[in-house]
Every structure is written in C-alpha cells, then in structure tokens.
Write a protein that holds these residues in place. Structure first.
Motif, PDB file in Angstrom:
ATOM      1  N   UNK A   1      53.196  67.202  35.353  1.00  0.00           N
ATOM      2  CA  UNK A   1      52.439  67.630  36.187  1.00  0.00           C
ATOM      3  C   UNK A   1      53.221  68.112  37.272  1.00  0.00           C
ATOM      4  N   UNK A   2      52.842  69.388  37.964  1.00  0.00           N
ATOM      5  CA  UNK A   2      53.355  69.703  39.142  1.00  0.00           C
ATOM      6  C   UNK A   2      52.438  69.190  40.296  1.00  0.00           C
ATOM      7  N   UNK A   3      53.142  68.607  41.009  1.00  0.00           N
ATOM      8  CA  UNK A   3      52.228  68.138  42.195  1.00  0.00           C
ATOM      9  C   UNK A   3      53.070  67.636  43.492  1.00  0.00           C
ATOM     10  N   UNK A   4      52.478  67.669  44.777  1.00  0.00           N
ATOM     11  CA  UNK A   4      53.326  67.221  45.949  1.00  0.00           C
ATOM     12  C   UNK A   4      52.950  65.697  46.433  1.00  0.00           C
ATOM     13  N   UNK A   5      51.957  65.166  45.430  1.00  0.00           N
ATOM     14  CA  UNK A   5      51.530  63.944  45.550  1.00  0.00           C
ATOM     15  C   UNK A   5      52.527  62.970  45.351  1.00  0.00           C
ATOM     16  N   UNK A   6      53.317  62.431  46.273  1.00  0.00           N
ATOM     17  CA  UNK A   6      54.718  61.593  46.189  1.00  0.00           C
ATOM     18  C   UNK A   6      54.168  60.505  45.575  1.00  0.00           C
ATOM     19  N   UNK A   7      52.843  59.567  46.079  1.00  0.00           N
ATOM     20  CA  UNK A   7      52.454  58.470  45.544  1.00  0.00           C
ATOM     21  C   UNK A   7      51.916  58.452  44.148  1.00  0.00           C
ATOM     22  N   UNK A   8      51.417  59.393  43.715  1.00  0.00           N
ATOM     23  CA  UNK A   8      51.213  59.559  42.286  1.00  0.00           C
ATOM     24  C   UNK A   8      52.512  59.529  41.526  1.00  0.00           C
ATOM     25  N   UNK A   9      53.487  60.342  41.810  1.00  0.00           N
ATOM     26  CA  UNK A   9      54.664  60.566  41.289  1.00  0.00           C
ATOM     27  C   UNK A   9      55.429  59.260  41.189  1.00  0.00           C
TER      28      UNK A   9
ATOM     29  N   UNK B   1      53.871  56.346  41.307  1.00  0.00           N
ATOM     30  CA  UNK B   1      53.191  55.058  40.470  1.00  0.00           C
ATOM     31  C   UNK B   1      52.970  55.576  39.050  1.00  0.00           C
ATOM     32  N   UNK B   2      53.145  56.531  38.868  1.00  0.00           N
ATOM     33  CA  UNK B   2      52.505  57.012  37.367  1.00  0.00           C
ATOM     34  C   UNK B   2      53.778  57.640  36.445  1.00  0.00           C
ATOM     35  N   UNK B   3      54.530  58.218  37.188  1.00  0.00           N
ATOM     36  CA  UNK B   3      55.711  59.311  36.483  1.00  0.00           C
ATOM     37  C   UNK B   3      56.530  58.213  35.775  1.00  0.00           C
ATOM     38  N   UNK B   4      56.918  58.496  34.312  1.00  0.00           N
ATOM     39  CA  UNK B   4      57.976  58.154  33.726  1.00  0.00           C
ATOM     40  C   UNK B   4      59.336  58.773  34.343  1.00  0.00           C
ATOM     41  N   UNK B   5      59.148  59.950  34.604  1.00  0.00           N
ATOM     42  CA  UNK B   5      60.400  60.807  34.923  1.00  0.00           C
ATOM     43  C   UNK B   5      59.880  61.947  35.968  1.00  0.00           C
TER      44      UNK B   5
ATOM     45  N   UNK C   1      67.752  67.532  40.099  1.00  0.00           N
ATOM     46  CA  UNK C   1      68.052  65.981  40.123  1.00  0.00           C
ATOM     47  C   UNK C   1      66.770  65.588  39.028  1.00  0.00           C
ATOM     48  N   UNK C   2      67.056  64.667  38.278  1.00  0.00           N
ATOM     49  CA  UNK C   2      65.842  64.462  37.265  1.00  0.00           C
ATOM     50  C   UNK C   2      66.385  62.744  37.067  1.00  0.00           C
ATOM     51  N   UNK C   3      65.331  61.929  36.757  1.00  0.00           N
ATOM     52  CA  UNK C   3      65.418  60.623  36.665  1.00  0.00           C
ATOM     53  C   UNK C   3      64.368  59.652  36.894  1.00  0.00           C
ATOM     54  N   UNK C   4      64.191  58.495  36.944  1.00  0.00           N
ATOM     55  CA  UNK C   4      63.021  57.642  37.152  1.00  0.00           C
ATOM     56  C   UNK C   4      62.600  57.640  38.448  1.00  0.00           C
ATOM     57  N   UNK C   5      61.304  57.613  38.735  1.00  0.00           N
ATOM     58  CA  UNK C   5      60.741  58.121  40.279  1.00  0.00           C
ATOM     59  C   UNK C   5      61.457  56.972  41.193  1.00  0.00           C
ATOM     60  N   UNK C   6      61.799  55.825  40.801  1.00  0.00           N
ATOM     61  CA  UNK C   6      62.628  54.771  41.871  1.00  0.00           C
ATOM     62  C   UNK C   6      63.699  55.336  42.040  1.00  0.00           C
TER      63      UNK C   6
ATOM     64  N   UNK D   1      64.847  59.012  41.936  1.00  0.00           N
ATOM     65  CA  UNK D   1      64.990  60.221  42.326  1.00  0.00           C
ATOM     66  C   UNK D   1      64.132  60.325  43.653  1.00  0.00           C
ATOM     67  N   UNK D   2      62.885  59.485  44.001  1.00  0.00           N
ATOM     68  CA  UNK D   2      62.360  59.542  45.059  1.00  0.00           C
ATOM     69  C   UNK D   2      62.825  58.466  46.049  1.00  0.00           C
ATOM     70  N   UNK D   3      63.031  57.472  45.533  1.00  0.00           N
ATOM     71  CA  UNK D   3      63.552  56.237  46.636  1.00  0.00           C
ATOM     72  C   UNK D   3      65.076  56.257  47.007  1.00  0.00           C
ATOM     73  N   UNK D   4      65.957  56.869  45.842  1.00  0.00           N
ATOM     74  CA  UNK D   4      67.536  56.768  45.924  1.00  0.00           C
ATOM     75  C   UNK D   4      67.964  58.107  45.617  1.00  0.00           C
ATOM     76  N   UNK D   5      67.479  59.338  45.992  1.00  0.00           N
ATOM     77  CA  UNK D   5      67.969  60.491  45.597  1.00  0.00           C
ATOM     78  C   UNK D   5      69.448  60.791  45.946  1.00  0.00           C
ATOM     79  N   UNK D   6      70.220  61.428  45.117  1.00  0.00           N
ATOM     80  CA  UNK D   6      71.679  61.393  45.052  1.00  0.00           C
ATOM     81  C   UNK D   6      71.945  62.777  45.878  1.00  0.00           C
ATOM     82  N   UNK D   7      71.201  63.748  45.733  1.00  0.00           N
ATOM     83  CA  UNK D   7      71.475  64.996  46.213  1.00  0.00           C
ATOM     84  C   UNK D   7      70.761  65.246  47.503  1.00  0.00           C
TER      85      UNK D   7
END
Length: 269
Positions: free
Chosen positions: A220-228, A230-234, A245-250, A252-258
């Motif tokens: 899924x290409x999206x800007x819906x961060x809440x969907x990403x 709550x639903x994404x595995x990656x 950067x790639x990884x679990x949503x928690x 990449x979204x909550x603790x991005x390294x870059x």
C-alpha cells in the motif's frame, strides 16, 4: 521488447521459504531521471507492507513495476516464485509478450488513486466484466461472485447504481471489489484514499483493514500514518528512489533511525 542483463549472485539463490514478493536491486529511469535506484524489498505472504515517502520518491513507480505496468531497467521482481514481466535465458532476461504479461497480472490486483470505473456500467457490471471477458467465467457465476464482493465492501444495496450515482468512497470500494473479482494472490494500492474527501476515507480504509485481517498480501502506498501504524506488518520509507528505512511500524514510525524519515513524518502528522 526490451532486454536487460543481470548478474546472478548468491543472494539470488533459491531458498526453501521465499516471500510472496521479492524485489531485487530494481532500477528504473525515465529519460535521464533515475526514479528507482537498486531497490530491494521482500514481502512475506499474508502481510501488509506500507510504502511511505514524499511525492517523487519512487513509491508509485515501484508499485507499477510489480505488475509490469512499467518495465524495469535492471534487477528483478518475483511474485510467488515467478519472474514478473520477463523470462530468463542464461544471464539475460527478455521481456514477455503482452499476452504472457496479462496472464501474470490476473493474479495481481491493483487499486489506483482514481477509480477508473466504466461510467456506462453499473457497480455489479463493473465487477463482472473482467472475470467474464478475461478469465472466461460463466456470467451467472461472475454475477454471484460480484454480489458477494459488493456485500463484502458494504455496498450490497448499490449493485444497480452507476458510478455517477456513487460517492467517491463508494466508487473506490467498487474498484476494490473489481480487483478482488479475479481472485488475486497480491493486492496493490496506489494512494487509494488521496482523491477522497476526508469524511469518505474511513470506509475505504475499513475495507482494507478487513482484507488484511483475512490474510490478503498487500502493498500500500499511502500517507495515512494511522493506517500504517495499525495495519502494516512492515513500513518502508522511500526517498530519492531508494529505501531509506524499513521495519516494523512501531520502529519506523515511532522510533525512526534516519533524520530524513523523522523530517517526513513530522511534515505529515
């Protein structure tokens, strides 16, 4: 038809348990502009991968390459063990015929930003068209399947409505049902809610959540961060044609390294 040359490495060797989708060092340019730069990504079966990134980062192009709506300039894309869009001969891979490519696309559903429904057909007829015209399914069976799919996306009472009689969110849900009608093993969504009014977004995302809960493999290409979240595995963040950067949503979204990822997330929150 195009021919691209690629060198096989140990990374390309067969393994016992392959992901459903393998993207290996994919390159794509439009003229002098390189849109994808050696992109590699794996999508396990039954999971949801969300691609995030600014406009022009290569997300939609990558999605279109997965079902060969765009040809690639290098690398390879494999879905369920099958090279997409090309056949291999030695170290060279040659583009398939349009008929062979169409056969592969039958197993890869795609939902676009715009709904692309046939305006002269009802919702039911839009869904029936491909199974009958492409797959050769008996019309009665296709209509029964289309009726089930309309119910699945919450539109059982709108089978006889034409696209002009439906809201944008309803049209997009019909488009999702149409993509599901061919029984795909993979679903691709290219910013499916970006053309919708905000109050219509939720119904479309709910359908996508249900598909994820049912085990459909989705990119899924999206800007819906809440969907990403709550639903994404990656979650995969792209910029400038590369995976930053790639990884679990928690992660990449909550603790991005870059820093580039952090800057983007701040801009869309």
């Amino acid at each position: 038809m195009s021919t691209i040359t690629t060198t096989r490495t140990a990374q390309d060797a067969a393994v016992d348990a392959r992901p459903l989708v393998e993207i290996r060092r994919v390159r794509k340019s439009f003229g002098a502009h390189q849109v994808l730069r050696d992109v590699s990504l794996a999508v396990p079966e039954g999971t949801v991968t969300v691609l995030l990134g600014p406009s022009g980062s290569g997300k939609s192009t990558l999605l279109r390459c997965i079902n060969h709506l765009e040809s690639i300039d290098g690398g390879r894309i494999i879905v369920d063990g099958e090279l997409i869009g090309y056949r291999q001969a030695g170290h060279d891979i040659h583009e398939m015929t349009p008929k062979q490519i169409a056969r592969q696309r039958r197993e890869i559903g795609m939902v676009f930003q715009r709904f692309n429904l046939f305006p002269h057909m009802t919702a039911l007829e839009n869904i029936v068209e491909a199974p009958v015209g492409i797959a050769g399914m008996p019309r009665a069976k296709a209509r029964a399947k289309a009726t089930e799919l309309l119910d699945r996306v919450g539109l059982a009472d709108f089978a006889g409505h034409y696209p002009a009689q439906l809201s944008g969110g309803q049209q997009q849900r019909v488009a999702i049902a149409r993509a599901l009608a061919m029984g795909p093993k993979l679903m691709l969504f290219d910013e499916p809610t970006s053309a919708l009014d905000p109050e219509l977004v939720g119904d479309v995302l709910d359908v996508m959540r249900e598909l994820a809960n049912d085990g459909m493999t989705m990119i899924v290409v999206t800007h819906e961060i809440g969907f990403a979240r709550g639903v994404a595995d990656q979650v995969v963040f792209m910029d400038g044609g590369v995976v930053v950067e790639a990884g679990r949503p928690e992660d990449v979204i909550d603790r991005p390294q870059r820093q580039r990822t952090r800057d983007f997330l701040e801009s869309v929150r």
